[in-house]
Design an enzyme around this catalytic site. Structure first.
Site, PDB file in Angstrom:
ATOM      1  N   HIS A 243     -21.316  23.032   5.935  1.00  0.00           N
ATOM      2  CA  HIS A 243     -20.973  24.239   6.695  1.00  0.00           C
ATOM      3  C   HIS A 243     -20.357  25.336   5.852  1.00  0.00           C
ATOM      4  CE1 HIS A 243     -21.063  26.338  10.352  1.00  0.00           C
ATOM      5  NE2 HIS A 243     -20.562  25.430  11.166  1.00  0.00           N
TER       6      HIS A 243
ATOM      7  N   ASP B 138     -25.208  27.700   8.048  1.00  0.00           N
ATOM      8  CA  ASP B 138     -24.723  27.860   9.413  1.00  0.00           C
ATOM      9  C   ASP B 138     -25.670  27.180  10.405  1.00  0.00           C
ATOM     10  OD1 ASP B 138     -25.702  31.262   9.058  1.00  0.00           O
ATOM     11  OD2 ASP B 138     -26.891  29.631   9.920  1.00  0.00           O
TER      12      ASP B 138
END
Lengths: 373, 476
Positions: free
Chosen positions: B446, B450
């Site tokens: 992350h 995304d």
């Protein structure tokens, strides 16, 4: 004399039965002859263990006949790195087994027959057994010049070794087994039994190399079947039992309960490699990297097949020292095994700085180290 | 069973000393140059020197090759003490006593002499001692030995296992010729008797080797007559579990995995899952399998999954990237070296297929075959195991649907594929049909990826697989 041999032939014709039986034929005295239906070296070695542990040989002796698909068999207290070309074995898919008896390293394939003589410990007598084999060979082919040496080898033409011996003594039972070269692949034999590993120092039992010859080369009409038959017949005669060979399946738990566990144990890394007596490797190799030559010195102590102590001497700063010590730390306690080391070093690379230069140096060093195993 | 054994032990002691005297006489006949040990009771804590017994063939010296015990270990009768070697013969030396090892007289590779002390054992006074000559030929299944001696009073000698076998086959033991010591009836004798009767060998019942509790009629009471003979009833006894914890050091490859996984933990993972309808792909593979077979390659589903992933990575190259240690730079890797998780004896290894972006599905399948056979033979090379940029784990071959895979550094994404299940689904017309459904679980880093990117990549990958013909449009 003639009558006796005629009778023998009659018996041979009518009694050479090979019927598969689930149990062992009972004879009040004398010998039992069994032959394995398997060519798997581990299964066959397991049968020897089983008989040693479970059979009552007080009133009976046993002759076990077996052959294996290509395998190298080292003695109980030997060092496989010292005895054979492990790289070649892996490439050619030749199995490596460690037997429980002493002695040196041999190569088995289907052109070699194995004979195991089981007796009580008191009746353990190797010379007698080998003389029996020689007698059988001479009965089969009187012109063969075969004799037993005081090292318990059988020589052909006074020069060539055709049989090697080893023995195992347990608490109450014992066995003496030997090989007999009928038509083995001598080329493969000599190439696998030559160790390429340098710098090994060990107290393991060394093998005594010898020139070998196949009986087939002396007399092309001979086959393994004929030899097995001749030896079985001589054994039957000497033990006053009928020439009846019982086939056994070394995977059958109902006949040999517990055999599969024994087979598994013989295949474990801990047994084959881990039982190697403590030894050390002290060697150097040079690497070519881009345009430079580098000398690397390696010192390792190996116990139970695992790296106990490891020392890598590299040109300074060729690899970051932190990385070097990480490598040494990871190798310590690890199996002295190419596969284990390969997976170890490639996994470690994941947590190293992602630098192509660094990675290629690391790979080069590790590949060279893996060659030592 | 526990209690029963203890009782047999105590009764055996009584009988054993009688037994032993009998055998001392016969031992006299057989002894070579051996001294006989008196088997009278030994005082507590006495150190006995256990001498190396005769090996046979006139051998006087051997080399000690391995010790199975060390000083301070407790040892039972018949336990292995050491392995010695003499002239190609390897001999296992077993203990004659129960006790504690107090001294080893030799080091490894020393020469040991027959007739000289091998180890010093501190004997436990309450236990007996084996006579000089080995009395019992059967292996250290001591339970069997004890029960054998217990019923010596009977005319026919047979162990309870043998008796049971005879009973099960309706054989009178008196009719069987025993070939064991003292005409003892062995299992082979029963089998042979049966063979002669029926012309075929009946395999013994698989439990014949387990010593059953003695049936009432056959138990001979041991010395004191008022000892009640009971069949053990395992009802109200506390269950005794004698298993021990086993601790081993983490070494080698596993140590490396610990490092890798600890590093992986530092990556902030997020997950994204979906289900894929593989109905069309299943059919396609069925058609292509024989074609691949002709060319000598086994075609699974993985080559399709791998190629589709590579096509997806062309559109979303961030998933084929690497973040440096300081998280300052992202490197977009040009090659799609797609790793395939493999379960081997050692554990999890991840070889990768190099440059999938320029490989055909067939080439990928062929390479996978090569990696799989090397993997199962334990012969993968460093090149096969390094340089991966993206990983797929087909855990579905073992089982499972959804998973939570852990990213393998220095990569940034990983996909776990569940098993293919036949499930009911609705088609475009609203009808229920049989669909071949597989679940995929993605994990991504992350810090640089995304959710939207992962979702779009997954959708693209999914569309290629649900409609394999669409892959043709984008193949290079």
């Amino acid at each position: 004399m003639v009558l006796q041999s005629l009778l023998k032939n009659c018996l041979q014709l009518s009694c050479t039965l090979r019927t598969p039986k689930a149990g062992f034929r009972s004879t009040t005295s004398g010998g039992l002859i069994i032959q394995s239906t398997s060519n798997d070296v581990y299964q066959n070695l397991a049968v020897e263990d089983w008989i040693l542990d479970h059979m009552n040989l007080e009133n009976r002796q046993v002759l076990f006949l077996w052959r294996n698909s290509p395998a190298v068999v080292i003695g109980r207290h030997q060092n496989p790195w010292q005895e054979c070309n492990l790289r070649l074995l892996r490439q050619k898919n030749i199995k490596l087994a460690r037997r429980r008896s002493g002695g040196g390293t041999v190569y088995h394939d289907l052109g070699n027959i194995n004979l195991t003589f089981f007796t009580t410990r008191k009746k353990y007598e190797r010379m007698e057994n080998l003389k029996l084999v020689v007698k059988a060979l001479k009965a089969l082919r009187p012109q063969l010049d075969v004799h037993v040496t005081d090292r318990y080898d059988i020589l052909l033409d006074r020069q060539y070794k055709i049989s090697g011996t080893a023995a195992k003594l347990g608490r109450t039972t014992a066995y003496h087994h030997c090989t007999l070269l009928c038509n083995a692949d001598k080329f493969v034999l000599s190439s696998v039994l030559k160790s390429p590993y340098k710098g090994l120092k060990s107290n393991a039992t060394p093998s005594v190399p010898a020139s070998v010859k196949n009986l087939f080369e002396e007399d092309p009409s001979l086959t393994c079947e004929m030899l097995l038959d001749a030896i079985a017949e001589e054994y039957a005669t000497q033990h006053q039992t009928d020439h009846h060979i019982t086939l056994i399946n070394p995977a059958d738990e109902t006949v040999l309960p517990g055999i599969n566990n024994k087979t598994k144990e013989l295949q474990t890394w801990e047994w084959v490699y881990g039982k190697t007596p403590k030894f050390s490797v002290s060697t150097c190799f040079n690497m070519v990297y881009k345009d430079s030559f580098l000398d690397v010195k390696i010192d390792m102590d190996i116990k139970h097949g695992r790296i106990e102590v490891c020392n890598i001497d590299l040109p300074e700063q060729w690899l970051p020292p932190a990385l070097c010590s990480e490598l040494v730390k990871s190798l310590t306690g690890s199996k002295f095994c190419p596969n284990e080391t390969t997976t170890l070093v490639t996994t470690l690379l994941r947590v190293c700085p992602q630098d192509n230069e660094l990675h290629s140096r690391w790979n080069l060093l590790c590949e060279n180290m893996i060659m030592l195993m | 069973v526990c209690i029963h054994r203890v009782r047999s032990c105590s009764s055996i002691r009584f009988i054993k000393s009688k037994y032993v005297c009998v055998f001392d006489k016969s031992a006299l006949k057989f002894s070579h140059q051996q001294r006989l040990f008196r088997t009278s009771a030994v005082s507590c804590g006495q150190i006995v020197q256990f001498k190396l017994s005769d090996i046979g063939e006139g051998i006087t010296e051997v080399t000690v090759k391995e010790w199975y015990i060390k000083e301070g270990d407790s040892v039972s009768q018949f336990d292995s003490i050491c392995e010695v070697q003499s002239d190609k013969a390897s001999v296992t030396i077993t203990s004659r006593y129960d006790g504690i090892i107090r001294k080893l007289h030799y080091n490894l590779d020393d020469i040991a002499y027959v007739g000289k002390p091998l180890v010093d054992i501190e004997i436990d006074a309450s236990k007996g001692v084996a006579p000089e000559e080995d009395v019992v030929e059967t292996p250290p299944m001591s339970h069997e030995e004890h029960t054998h001696q217990e019923i010596k009073g009977h005319k026919t000698l047979a162990t309870p296992a043998v008796r049971r076998l005879a009973m099960e086959n309706n054989i009178k033991l008196s009719e069987v010729v025993g070939t064991g010591k003292d005409n003892r009836i062995l299992k082979e004798d029963i089998l042979n008797y049966l063979a002669k009767q029926t012309g075929a060998i009946l395999p013994p019942s698989p439990k014949a080797e387990i010593i059953p509790p003695l049936p009432k009629s056959e138990t001979v009471p041991a010395a004191p007559k008022d000892k009640a003979r009971k069949i053990p009833v395992p009802v109200s006894r506390p269950i005794v579990f004698s298993g021990k914890d086993k601790t081993e050091p983490i070494t080698g490859f596993h140590k490396a995995m610990v490092k890798t996984m600890s590093a992986a933990l530092k990556i902030p993972h997020f997950g994204y899952c979906d289900e894929i309808d593989l109905t069309q792909l299943v059919q396609l593979r069925e058609e292509l399998k024989p074609l691949a077979q002709i060319r000598g390659v086994k075609l699974s589903f993985m080559p399709f999954f791998i190629k589709a992933a590579s096509l997806g990575l062309l559109q979303y190259p961030i998933l084929n990237a690497s973040l440096d240690e300081s998280c300052q730079n992202v490197t977009y890797k040009a090659s799609h070296n797609i790793g395939v998780a493999m379960d081997t004896e050692q554990g999890l290894i991840v070889p990768n297929v190099k440059n999938v972006q320029v490989c055909s599905v067939f080439e990928i399948a062929s390479e996978l075959n090569r990696l799989q056979s090397l993997g199962s033979a334990g012969q993968l090379g460093t090149n096969d195991l390094t340089g991966g940029t993206f990983t797929l784990s087909n855990i579905g071959t073992i089982g499972g649907t959804y998973a939570k895979p852990v990213i393998l550094p220095p990569e940034v994404a990983i996909g776990a594929l569940g098993k293919i299940q036949v499930l009911p689904r609705f088609n475009g017309k609203g009808e229920v049909f049989k669909a071949q459904i597989m679940n995929v679980s993605w994990s991504a880093d992350h810090r640089i990826i995304d959710g939207a990117t992962m979702a779009r990549f997954s959708n693209l990958w999914k569309s290629y697989l649900e409609n394999p013909a669409s892959m043709l449009l984008d193949l290079k």
